[in-house]
Design a protein around this motif. Structure first.
Motif, PDB file in Angstrom:
ATOM      1  N   ARG A 338       0.823  -1.220   0.000  1.00 54.24           N
ATOM      2  CA  ARG A 338       0.000   0.000   0.000  1.00 54.24           C
ATOM      3  C   ARG A 338       0.854   1.265   0.000  1.00 54.24           C
ATOM      4  O   ARG A 338       0.403   2.307  -0.476  1.00 54.24           O
ATOM      5  N   ARG A 341       3.407   1.392  -4.004  1.00 54.98           N
ATOM      6  CA  ARG A 341       2.631   1.141  -5.210  1.00 54.98           C
ATOM      7  C   ARG A 341       3.449   1.244  -6.490  1.00 54.98           C
ATOM      8  O   ARG A 341       3.012   0.744  -7.548  1.00 54.98           O
ATOM      9  N   LEU A 383      -2.433  -5.851  -5.057  1.00 52.65           N
ATOM     10  CA  LEU A 383      -1.643  -5.594  -3.853  1.00 52.65           C
ATOM     11  C   LEU A 383      -1.199  -6.905  -3.200  1.00 52.65           C
ATOM     12  O   LEU A 383      -0.035  -7.058  -2.799  1.00 52.65           O
TER      13      LEU A 383
END
Length: 549
Positions: A338, A341, A383
């Motif tokens: 997170r 990225r 992710l």
């Protein structure tokens, strides 16, 4: 401005001088170590020593040489200020990890710091290796302050080591200069020299050289794995903590392996891109200018397989059981990517495109990939895919490998959040456990979601520190009044940190096996690296690979 700050730091270091013996204790605690006498500060029951030189500076025309142990000095050196940080480029714009201001930098940066209980005797030693992609970071970062861990009864040491192009450049001319016939890995050699300094000197500070834990996060955890794999580091430590380690492909010194150019070829290409030929000219460049230009030229520092410092790929060393046979505590964070990225591929247009790409790239493993990383939430899927390929797989691989050696091994999963973090979309992001482990809530960078001063978060910080300190003390993580942390073992046990510590078994069933199969096939294929080239940008995975599922 950066160069001026570096000069000021060097000038300040040069002013350190001997103090009259009668003035020593009144001005701060003095330790008579084999390296020489140092005067530190007494702070709330601790003795703190900053900026202790552990190796001579390989600067200028000595640039890209192995570290040389610091010469013993006469008199009492001041150790109340941090030494210069190693050269590094400015932080990535908008980075969560950017410091309030860049530290003073110098090639003369091989310093370490010590926090010790004032009555320490044969105390466990905790050596912290900072992260920063092997290109940034410093032991003087307020988030790495060792005071809170030292109050757990540890002697805490934090170290600087050479970074970026100054720490990891390999080049054919450098290899020809070397008596060992190798080059690169200078930052890792610095870490090894710092551990040798600990062996020679830490008893004078109240530490036990026979009870040393190495610990680090991100590139610090990568360094922990390098140290576990390096024959030159054998016997210098007795336990290891790896927070968010990543066991990615390493370059070889002289040959292209797994689609990765040799380290020497990368050095030649960097020299060409910089328009600087010959070692003399490279060594004559301003170190900060060289550091920034190398970073802009996309130079990525990594340890290289040279057969001396690093004998083989990390995966091979651990598969063969040739790593240091020490207990380990390792884990990763739910939201690693997170805050990273830039490691993600461009998002697919829609769920159908995502599924088509996964099926085209993963073949017989596609359905398992789509089951684990479904198209119902593309952002979450991407992710998690990159997180698991880099950090989740590595953490479990480490504890499995040490368990196979008969060593106590402990896995954790950091899933703790708080309002400012979660409102920023950064739940359990990369490195978010550090303020809890180190007890440095007030030392986080300006853009970091501020850790709240609540009963729950303070309790989590206390628990984390106690588990980590207990592991450093005797190889078994424990915290008063909290759940027992079971060893990984056959049950594949782990400890989850989310609100409160809670033990569990078999974290993310199927994740490790899936990534291990992908990596196994990539290794056998031989022409592709394994790192963040996963998901919708993965190279087509080969089928029917002998020895792989």
């Amino acid at each position: 401005m950066i160069r001026s700050a570096a000069r000021l730091c060097i000038a300040a270091a040069a002013l350190c001088c001997a103090l009259p013996l009668a003035a020593r204790e009144t001005q701060g605690p003095v330790v008579e170590a084999p390296a020489g006498a140092v005067r530190g500060q007494a702070v709330d029951g601790l003795h703190v020593f900053r900026g202790i030189r552990y190796a001579e500076a390989p600067v200028g025309q000595l640039r890209w040489k192995p570290p040389v142990p610091a010469r013993r000095w006469d008199g009492v050196r001041d150790a109340t200020r941090f030494g210069a940080s190693c050269h590094q480029p400015p932080s990535r714009p908008g980075s969560l990890y950017a410091p309030a201001e860049m530290p003073a930098m110098s090639e003369d940066c091989l310093f370490l710091n010590v926090w010790a209980p004032q009555d320490a005797r044969d105390a466990p030693v905790f050596v912290w290796i900072h992260g920063g992609a092997l290109s940034g970071g410093t032991s003087s970062d307020p988030m790495y302050d060792g005071a809170a861990l030292a109050r757990q009864g540890l002697v805490v040491v934090s170290i600087n080591y050479r970074l970026g192009v100054l720490g990891y450049l390999a080049h054919p001319d450098l290899s020809r200069e070397s008596p060992e016939g190798v080059s690169g890995n200078y930052g890792l050699l610095d870490q090894i020299e710092a551990l040798r300094w600990v062996q020679r000197n830490i008893a004078a500070f109240g530490g036990d050289p026979g009870n040393v834990t190495i610990a680090g996060e991100s590139a610090g955890a990568l360094s922990v794995m390098y140290l576990m794999a390096s024959p030159q580091a054998r016997g210098l430590f007795h336990r290891a903590i790896a927070q968010s380690a990543y066991m990615i492909t390493m370059p070889a010194l002289r040959e292209t392996v797994h689609g990765t150019p040799s380290a020497e070829q990368t050095g030649l290409e960097l020299s060409r891109r910089l328009g600087v030929r010959g070692l003399a000219r490279l060594r004559a460049m301003d170190p900060q200018e060289l550091t920034i230009k190398a970073a802009l030229a996309a130079y990525m520092p990594l340890g290289n397989v040279d057969g001396k410092v690093l004998p083989a790929q990390l995966v091979d060393v651990f598969d063969r059981g040739q790593q240091a046979p020490v207990p380990i505590l390792a884990g990763f964070n739910e939201g690693e990517i997170r805050s990273l990225r830039f490691l993600l591929p461009p998002p697919p247009a829609d769920a159908a495109t995502y599924e088509a790409e996964i099926r085209a790239r993963y073949g017989s493993l596609a359905e398992a990939m789509l089951a684990r990383y479904p198209s119902t939430d593309l952002d979450a899927a991407m992710l998690a895919t990159t997180r698991d390929a880099m950090y989740g797989w590595t953490a479990e691989r480490l504890v499995r490998a040490q368990t196979a050696l008969g060593q106590p091994s402990y896995l954790y999963f950091w899933n703790h959040g708080y309002p400012a973090m979660d409102q920023s979309g950064l739940h359990a992001f990369h490195a978010s456990e550090i303020p809890y482990v180190m007890g440095t809530r007030a030392g986080t960078p300006p853009a970091w979601p501020k850790v709240p001063d609540t009963t729950a978060d303070n309790a989590m910080a206390r628990a984390t520190r106690e588990y980590w300190a207990s592991f450093a003390r005797d190889g078994r993580p424990a915290a008063a009044g909290l759940p027992a942390w079971p060893a990984y073992g056959e049950a594949r046990a782990y400890m989850a940190f989310a609100g409160t510590p809670q033990p569990g078994e078999h974290l993310m069933p199927g994740m490790f096996e899936l990534v291990e199969t992908v990596v196994c096939r990539r290794r056998a294929q031989g022409d592709q690296p394994w790192h963040w080239n996963v998901g919708v940008i993965a190279p087509v995975l080969p089928e029917g690979v002998a020895g792989c599922p």
